[in-house]
Design an enzyme around this catalytic site. Structure first.
Site, PDB file in Angstrom:
ATOM      1  N   GLU A 159       0.785  -1.248   0.000  1.00 40.56           N
ATOM      2  CA  GLU A 159       0.000   0.000   0.000  1.00 40.56           C
ATOM      3  C   GLU A 159       0.811   1.290   0.000  1.00 40.56           C
ATOM      4  OE1 GLU A 159      -2.580  -0.405   3.408  1.00 40.56           O
ATOM      5  OE2 GLU A 159      -3.701  -2.065   2.512  1.00 40.56           O
ATOM      6  N   GLU A 266      -6.316 -10.882  -0.879  1.00 40.67           N
ATOM      7  CA  GLU A 266      -7.106 -10.626   0.335  1.00 40.67           C
ATOM      8  C   GLU A 266      -8.593 -10.555  -0.006  1.00 40.67           C
ATOM      9  OE1 GLU A 266      -5.621  -7.304   2.667  1.00 40.67           O
ATOM     10  OE2 GLU A 266      -3.568  -7.648   2.029  1.00 40.67           O
TER      11      GLU A 266
HETATM   12  C1  GLA Z   1      -5.011  -4.501   4.461  1.00 34.88           C
HETATM   13  C2  GLA Z   1      -3.773  -5.287   4.865  1.00 34.88           C
HETATM   14  C3  GLA Z   1      -4.128  -6.548   5.559  1.00 34.88           C
HETATM   15  C4  GLA Z   1      -5.229  -6.362   6.568  1.00 34.88           C
HETATM   16  C5  GLA Z   1      -6.409  -5.718   5.931  1.00 34.88           C
HETATM   17  C6  GLA Z   1      -7.523  -5.507   6.907  1.00 34.88           C
HETATM   18  O1  GLA Z   1      -5.610  -4.968   3.353  1.00 34.88           O
HETATM   19  O2  GLA Z   1      -2.933  -5.572   3.784  1.00 34.88           O
HETATM   20  O3  GLA Z   1      -2.995  -7.039   6.199  1.00 34.88           O
HETATM   21  O4  GLA Z   1      -4.772  -5.608   7.645  1.00 34.88           O
HETATM   22  O5  GLA Z   1      -6.002  -4.475   5.440  1.00 34.88           O
HETATM   23  O6  GLA Z   1      -7.649  -6.503   7.826  1.00 34.88           O
END
Ligand code: GLA
Length: 364
Positions: A159, A266
């Site tokens: 990020e 994710e």
């Molecule tokens: C982001 C992070 C993850 C997690 C999510 C929320 O996407 O990359 O590690 O913390 O947020 O749980």
């Protein structure tokens, strides 16, 4: 045997056979990993609490890979300069080894969940770029080095691209102190520490064109400069309201141009529209899993997995974020206390109808 018993036995076994067929794709022995064995690795994020009891059985039955939800992040694993907490990360590695699961590492460098000590000297003053890069190197050598050969892929940097239209990089402490160099260095350190690991950049809102173009520009710059990057992690915190099919295909086509692996790292599908800004749940807000929400989610899951299958040559892994609807980070984000139902397993760990929608293709 008496002929009547023979008929009875035949009748009973046919009955159980017919019953088993009616269960359809929810064959207890076959999991997501099996349906998708010829497509990509299907994984899930886990914490130490998931390593025993029914969740552990579910993980082993359904998934081929695990990602550390929190315990390998900078803050949890390296809370002060001289202290590393290996215990929980080691447990995940052992669980993966014992059960033949692949292991993804998450994440070596992030602006969140990192101890403030990282950026400060003993007087609380901001450290220099040299000091911070040295700390980053030590951290990556320790963590990626310890699990060398055990973690097949790392989300190296998480990020760093800004959401703001007029800003390229996120204005984090990392960026304020090092400029973009910390990103490139993190990949170099990771490659030195764990030469066989696949190294990913990982980000959210990676589908829409504006942020996607910035991500692609950064990765191209890395490639031009010989920085070892092997994959793009599209986080996939999506909703029943988006992305739509055209946007998803356009994004995958654009990332394909980079010539590196793509993983959805994710995945979860919120049943609510996305909102910017955090808030409390309103007292009158209905957060039940209504038939309408369920139906929308089934359709969204069906669509995205159809697209994933179409891009099987490009996509090497799909990882869900959390195991069942009993516990999702979305229960408190962006709305605190609003229950969400973003996964393929309900709060009891049973397969939802959306599960059948993503696995039903093998019966076609
Ligand atoms: C982001 C992070 C993850 C997690 C999510 C929320 O996407 O990359 O590690 O913390 O947020 O749980």
């Amino acid at each position: 045997m008496n002929i009547r018993y023979c008929f009875l036995a035949l009748f009973l076994s046919m009955g159980s056979y017919i019953f088993a067929q009616k269960e359809g794709p929810s064959d207890a022995k076959i999991g997501l990993k099996d349906y998708y064995a010829d497509y990509f690795t299907v994984g899930v994020s886990v914490g130490p609490r998931n390593l025993s009891g029914p969740n552990a059985d579910l993980i082993v039955r359904e998934f081929a890979s695990i990602t550390a939800e929190n315990v390998m992040k900078m803050g949890p694993i390296h809370p002060t300069e001289d202290q590393y907490n290996w215990q929980y990360a080691d447990q995940l590695i052992e669980f993966a080894e014992k059960n033949g699961l692949m292991m993804r590492g998450h994440t070596l460098c992030w602006h969140n969940q990192v101890g403030s000590w990282m950026f400060e000297d003993e007087n609380g003053e901001t450290v220099s770029k040299e000091v911070l890069l040295k700390r980053l190197k030590d951290h990556i050598f320790q963590v990626a080095g310890r699990y060398k050969g055990k973690i097949y892929a790392w989300d190296v940097v998480n990020e760093v691209i800004s959401d703001a239209p007029d800003e390229f990089y996120r204005n984090s402490k990392w960026y304020q102190i090092c400029g973009e160099d910390f990103i490139f260095k993190a990949f170099e350190y990771a490659h030195e520490a764990a030469p066989d690991a696949l190294l990913f950049y990982n980000d959210y809102s990676a589908i829409g064109e504006r942020k996607r173009n910035k991500i692609i520009e950064m990765i191209r710059k890395m490639q031009t400069n010989g920085i070892p990057i092997h994959g793009m992690g599209i986080q996939g915190h999506w909703s029943v309201f988006g992305p739509d099919e055209a946007a998803l295909r356009a994004a995958l086509d654009a990332y394909a141009e980079l010539g590196i692996a793509i993983q959805v790292t994710e995945l979860d599908i919120s049943v609510y529209p996305s909102e910017s800004g955090r808030r409390q749940k309103r007292p009158d807000e209905d957060d039940s899993f209504t038939p309408e929400r369920e139906q929308k989610q089934i359709e969204q899951y069906r669509m995205i997995f159809q697209v994933f299958r179409d891009y099987r040559d490009l996509i090497s892994g799909i990882t869900f974020w959390n195991v069942t609807d009993r516990h999702s980070w979305l229960d408190n984000f962006p709305v605190r206390g609003r229950k969400n139902y973003p996964l393929l397993f309900d709060q009891e760990g049973k397969r939802k109808k959306a599960y059948d929608a993503v696995t039903g293709f093998s019966q076609e």
